[in-house]
Design a protein around this motif. Structure first.
Motif, short mmCIF file in Angstrom:
data_model
loop_
_atom_site.label_atom_id
_atom_site.label_comp_id
_atom_site.label_asym_id
_atom_site.label_seq_id
_atom_site.Cartn_x
_atom_site.Cartn_y
_atom_site.Cartn_z
N LEU A 1 69.05 37.04 63.67
CA LEU A 1 70.39 37.64 63.72
C LEU A 1 70.50 38.73 62.65
O LEU A 1 69.78 38.71 61.66
CB LEU A 1 71.46 36.58 63.49
CG LEU A 1 71.59 35.49 64.56
CD1 LEU A 1 72.63 34.46 64.14
CD2 LEU A 1 71.93 36.07 65.92
N LYS A 2 71.44 39.64 62.89
CA LYS A 2 71.71 40.68 61.90
C LYS A 2 73.20 40.73 61.62
O LYS A 2 74.02 40.88 62.54
CB LYS A 2 71.23 42.04 62.38
CG LYS A 2 71.37 43.14 61.31
CD LYS A 2 70.80 44.45 61.78
CE LYS A 2 70.98 45.56 60.76
NZ LYS A 2 70.51 46.87 61.27
N ILE A 3 73.53 40.61 60.35
CA ILE A 3 74.92 40.72 59.91
C ILE A 3 75.10 42.06 59.20
O ILE A 3 74.14 42.66 58.73
CB ILE A 3 75.34 39.56 58.99
CG1 ILE A 3 74.53 39.57 57.69
CG2 ILE A 3 75.20 38.23 59.71
CD1 ILE A 3 74.99 38.54 56.67
N TYR A 4 76.36 42.50 59.12
CA TYR A 4 76.67 43.79 58.51
C TYR A 4 77.59 43.59 57.32
O TYR A 4 78.69 43.04 57.45
CB TYR A 4 77.31 44.72 59.55
CG TYR A 4 76.29 45.27 60.52
CD1 TYR A 4 75.75 46.53 60.36
CD2 TYR A 4 75.83 44.49 61.57
CE1 TYR A 4 74.79 47.03 61.23
CE2 TYR A 4 74.86 44.98 62.45
CZ TYR A 4 74.36 46.24 62.27
OH TYR A 4 73.40 46.72 63.13
N LEU A 5 77.12 44.03 56.15
CA LEU A 5 77.90 44.01 54.92
C LEU A 5 78.04 45.43 54.44
O LEU A 5 77.06 46.05 54.02
CB LEU A 5 77.19 43.15 53.85
CG LEU A 5 76.87 41.70 54.23
CD1 LEU A 5 76.06 41.03 53.13
CD2 LEU A 5 78.14 40.92 54.51
N LEU A 6 79.23 45.97 54.51
CA LEU A 6 79.48 47.36 54.09
C LEU A 6 80.59 47.37 53.06
O LEU A 6 81.77 47.21 53.40
CB LEU A 6 79.88 48.23 55.29
CG LEU A 6 78.74 48.65 56.24
CD1 LEU A 6 78.42 47.55 57.23
CD2 LEU A 6 79.12 49.92 56.99
N ASP A 7 80.21 47.48 51.79
CA ASP A 7 81.16 47.43 50.68
C ASP A 7 82.05 46.20 50.84
O ASP A 7 83.28 46.29 50.83
CB ASP A 7 82.00 48.71 50.65
CG ASP A 7 82.75 48.87 49.33
OD1 ASP A 7 82.36 48.23 48.34
OD2 ASP A 7 83.73 49.65 49.29
N ALA A 8 81.39 45.04 50.98
CA ALA A 8 82.09 43.81 51.33
C ALA A 8 83.12 43.39 50.30
O ALA A 8 84.12 42.76 50.63
CB ALA A 8 81.08 42.68 51.54
N LYS A 9 82.91 43.76 49.02
CA LYS A 9 83.87 43.34 48.01
C LYS A 9 85.23 44.01 48.22
O LYS A 9 86.25 43.52 47.74
CB LYS A 9 83.33 43.63 46.61
CG LYS A 9 83.28 45.10 46.25
CD LYS A 9 82.81 45.28 44.81
CE LYS A 9 82.81 46.76 44.41
NZ LYS A 9 82.34 46.94 43.02
N ASN A 10 85.23 45.15 48.93
CA ASN A 10 86.47 45.85 49.24
C ASN A 10 86.83 45.70 50.72
O ASN A 10 87.41 46.61 51.31
CB ASN A 10 86.33 47.33 48.87
CG ASN A 10 86.19 47.54 47.38
OD1 ASN A 10 86.94 46.97 46.59
ND2 ASN A 10 85.21 48.34 46.99
N ALA B 1 73.21 29.97 61.35
CA ALA B 1 71.94 30.52 61.83
C ALA B 1 70.77 29.70 61.33
O ALA B 1 69.84 29.37 62.09
CB ALA B 1 71.81 31.98 61.40
N HIS B 2 70.77 29.37 60.06
CA HIS B 2 69.67 28.58 59.51
C HIS B 2 69.63 27.19 60.13
O HIS B 2 68.55 26.64 60.37
CB HIS B 2 69.80 28.49 57.99
CG HIS B 2 69.39 29.76 57.29
ND1 HIS B 2 69.35 29.88 55.92
CD2 HIS B 2 69.01 30.96 57.79
CE1 HIS B 2 68.95 31.10 55.60
NE2 HIS B 2 68.75 31.78 56.72
#
Length: 480
Positions: A237-246, A273-274
């Motif tokens: 699987l692929k997840i997307y984290l884009l400036d996640a803190k904001n 997933a794991h």
């Protein structure tokens, strides 16, 4: 105890940013609930899969003599035999073909750890042929249409084709990346200059939802969609984290494609997933995204932070520290750094390019020192990873032997964990390339000079131009 657990799980910069904020109390409640989710449900590391090999009883029995064989560091003169598509040192009872390699250089095949090709049957035969022609046998597709993978699979993962794994649709939040990579084209908007003009129309469309991307904004969303995600039979699987803190700020911005998952939802995806035996790669943009991914327990990163080489007022937002890499190395995390994009600077940006290349060079070296496996992955539409490998060579981060091993062994075995590939040793699959030049001396020229291609014991046909130019460079003697 909760605050201690939160600090252990989230980037250090995240907690102060929210604690000192004067945002509404509801946001604080949301954030604390996110911390609870992360603290109570950490992802367990994946169990190492059992070692396996793909035999090919239909392949001929070979003797490969007079070759220089790569052992991971240097070339050794050896004789190998092939039986049932596997390498062995002892001569089988019957040999169909003897091949005199005439002192040429034998290496394992190349691998591609980050692409979006092989997605559907359109152009598929040409792309398969291109991969094989350039010596790339193993491919990892990190986000694709599920329907595209289903259509392509019957033509893949066989001795005379490319072996591929698929992540299927990217896991993101509503209108987050990779929405704009798929939706406009599905609507027939191929000219990206029109996307801003059409953005209101595009934002309402969902042609590729639950296929090339999944919107997961809440735990109920994940609960409802998770069975369908698994039903698509992804290999990872692929997840997307884009400036996640904001996350909250970018969510409210209304911009298309500039956001990813909420941190607590990302954590729950990794955990599930794991539990299902699936690896997770994370797209990241910032150093804090990387740190968050490490704490969530992802298995790999697609891109290094700031892979595009933008100017950073605060280097801590763009570049990884030695401590960051050590933390990832302790978990055995890998990364496709995407080096070639840095070469897109114009001549006017030459000083910026030099700064970026210096940072890339140090990143690659520090990854190896910290046990973070660098994987060759181009993320280059329509291209193979050869350009990415040559960009690594141009940086001069590694000697040619190390670079060759990272590309042919480390990357291949990251794509197919515990499969006996990536080495030229008894019991491993008889998949190999014969080069007309020594890659330890002239890497760029040698990796383009493929004289013989063998996959699972079967000789692959080279392109007509190669066959004409290289006639007689590999001698074959048929046995009676």
């Amino acid at each position: 105890m909760l605050l201690l657990s939160a600090k252990a799980l989230l980037p250090k910069k995240m907690l102060p940013r929210f604690v000192i904020s004067r945002r509404p109390a509801l946001l604080l409640v949301f954030f604390l609930l996110s911390l609870v989710a992360l603290a109570q449900h950490p992802a367990r590391p994946l169990a190492r899969p059992r070692v396996y090999v793909r035999t090919n009883p239909a392949s001929p029995a070979w003797e490969l003599r007079n070759g220089q064989w790569f052992d991971g560091k240097r070339f050794q003169k050896r004789v190998f035999y092939v039986k049932d598509g596997l390498l062995q040192r002892s001569r089988p009872a019957h040999v169909d073909t003897v091949v005199d390699l005439r002192g040429q250089w034998v290496i394992p095949p190349f691998a591609e750890a980050h692409t979006h090709m092989l997605d559907g049957t359109r152009g598929l035969p040409a792309m398969i042929e291109k991969y094989l022609r350039e010596g790339v046998y193993y491919v990892q597709v990190l986000t694709n249409s599920r329907r595209g993978a289903e259509a392509a699979r019957p033509f893949l993962n066989q001795p005379r084709s490319v072996d591929a794994v698929y992540a299927n649709g990217g896991l993101t939040s509503t209108l987050g990346h990779p929405f704009m990579a798929y939706e406009p084209r599905a609507m027939g908007f191929y000219d990206y200059t029109q996307w801003k003009i059409k953005q209101d129309t595009i934002a309402k469309s969902r042609l590729m939802e639950n296929d090339a991307y999944w919107f997961l904004d809440s735990l109920p969303d994940l609960n409802a969609k998770w069975p369908r995600i698994l039903a698509g039979r992804p290999d990872l699987l692929k997840i997307y984290l884009l400036d996640a803190k904001n996350y909250e700020r970018t969510r409210r911005s209304g911009q298309l494609g500039d956001k990813g998952l909420r941190p607590d939802i990302a954590a729950e995806i990794v955990r599930r997933a794991h539990a299902a035996g699936l690896r997770v790669f994370a797209h990241v943009e910032t150093a804090d995204d990387f740190r968050l991914g490490v704490r969530l327990g992802v298995d790999g990163f697609a891109h290094a932070p700031n892979y595009g080489g933008r100017d950073c007022p605060d280097p801590a937002d763009c570049y990884l520290t030695a401590a960051d890499l050590r933390a990832a190395g302790r978990r055995g995390i890998m990364m496709t750094p995407t080096v070639w994009i840095g070469y897109n600077f114009t001549p006017a940006d030459s000083s910026r390019l030099r700064r970026h290349q210096t940072a890339q060079r140090e990143l690659l070296r520090n990854m190896v020192r910290s046990n973070v496996a660098p994987l060759v992955g181009a993320d280059w539409y329509g291209e193979t990873p050869v350009g990415e490998a040559l960009a690594w060579e141009k940086l001069g981060a590694f000697d040619h032997g190390t670079l060759l091993r990272l590309w042919t062994e480390t990357t291949a075995r990251a794509i197919f964990p515990s499969r006996r590939i990536g080495r030229l040793a008894p019991g491993y699959e008889a998949s190999l390339l014969v080069l007309g030049q020594n890659p330890l001396l002239d890497f760029p020229a040698a990796v383009r000079d493929i004289r013989l291609r063998v996959k699972q014991g079967e000789r692959l046909p080279g392109p007509p131009a190669d066959r004409a130019a290289q006639a007689g460079t590999v001698g074959t003697v048929q046995q009676p």
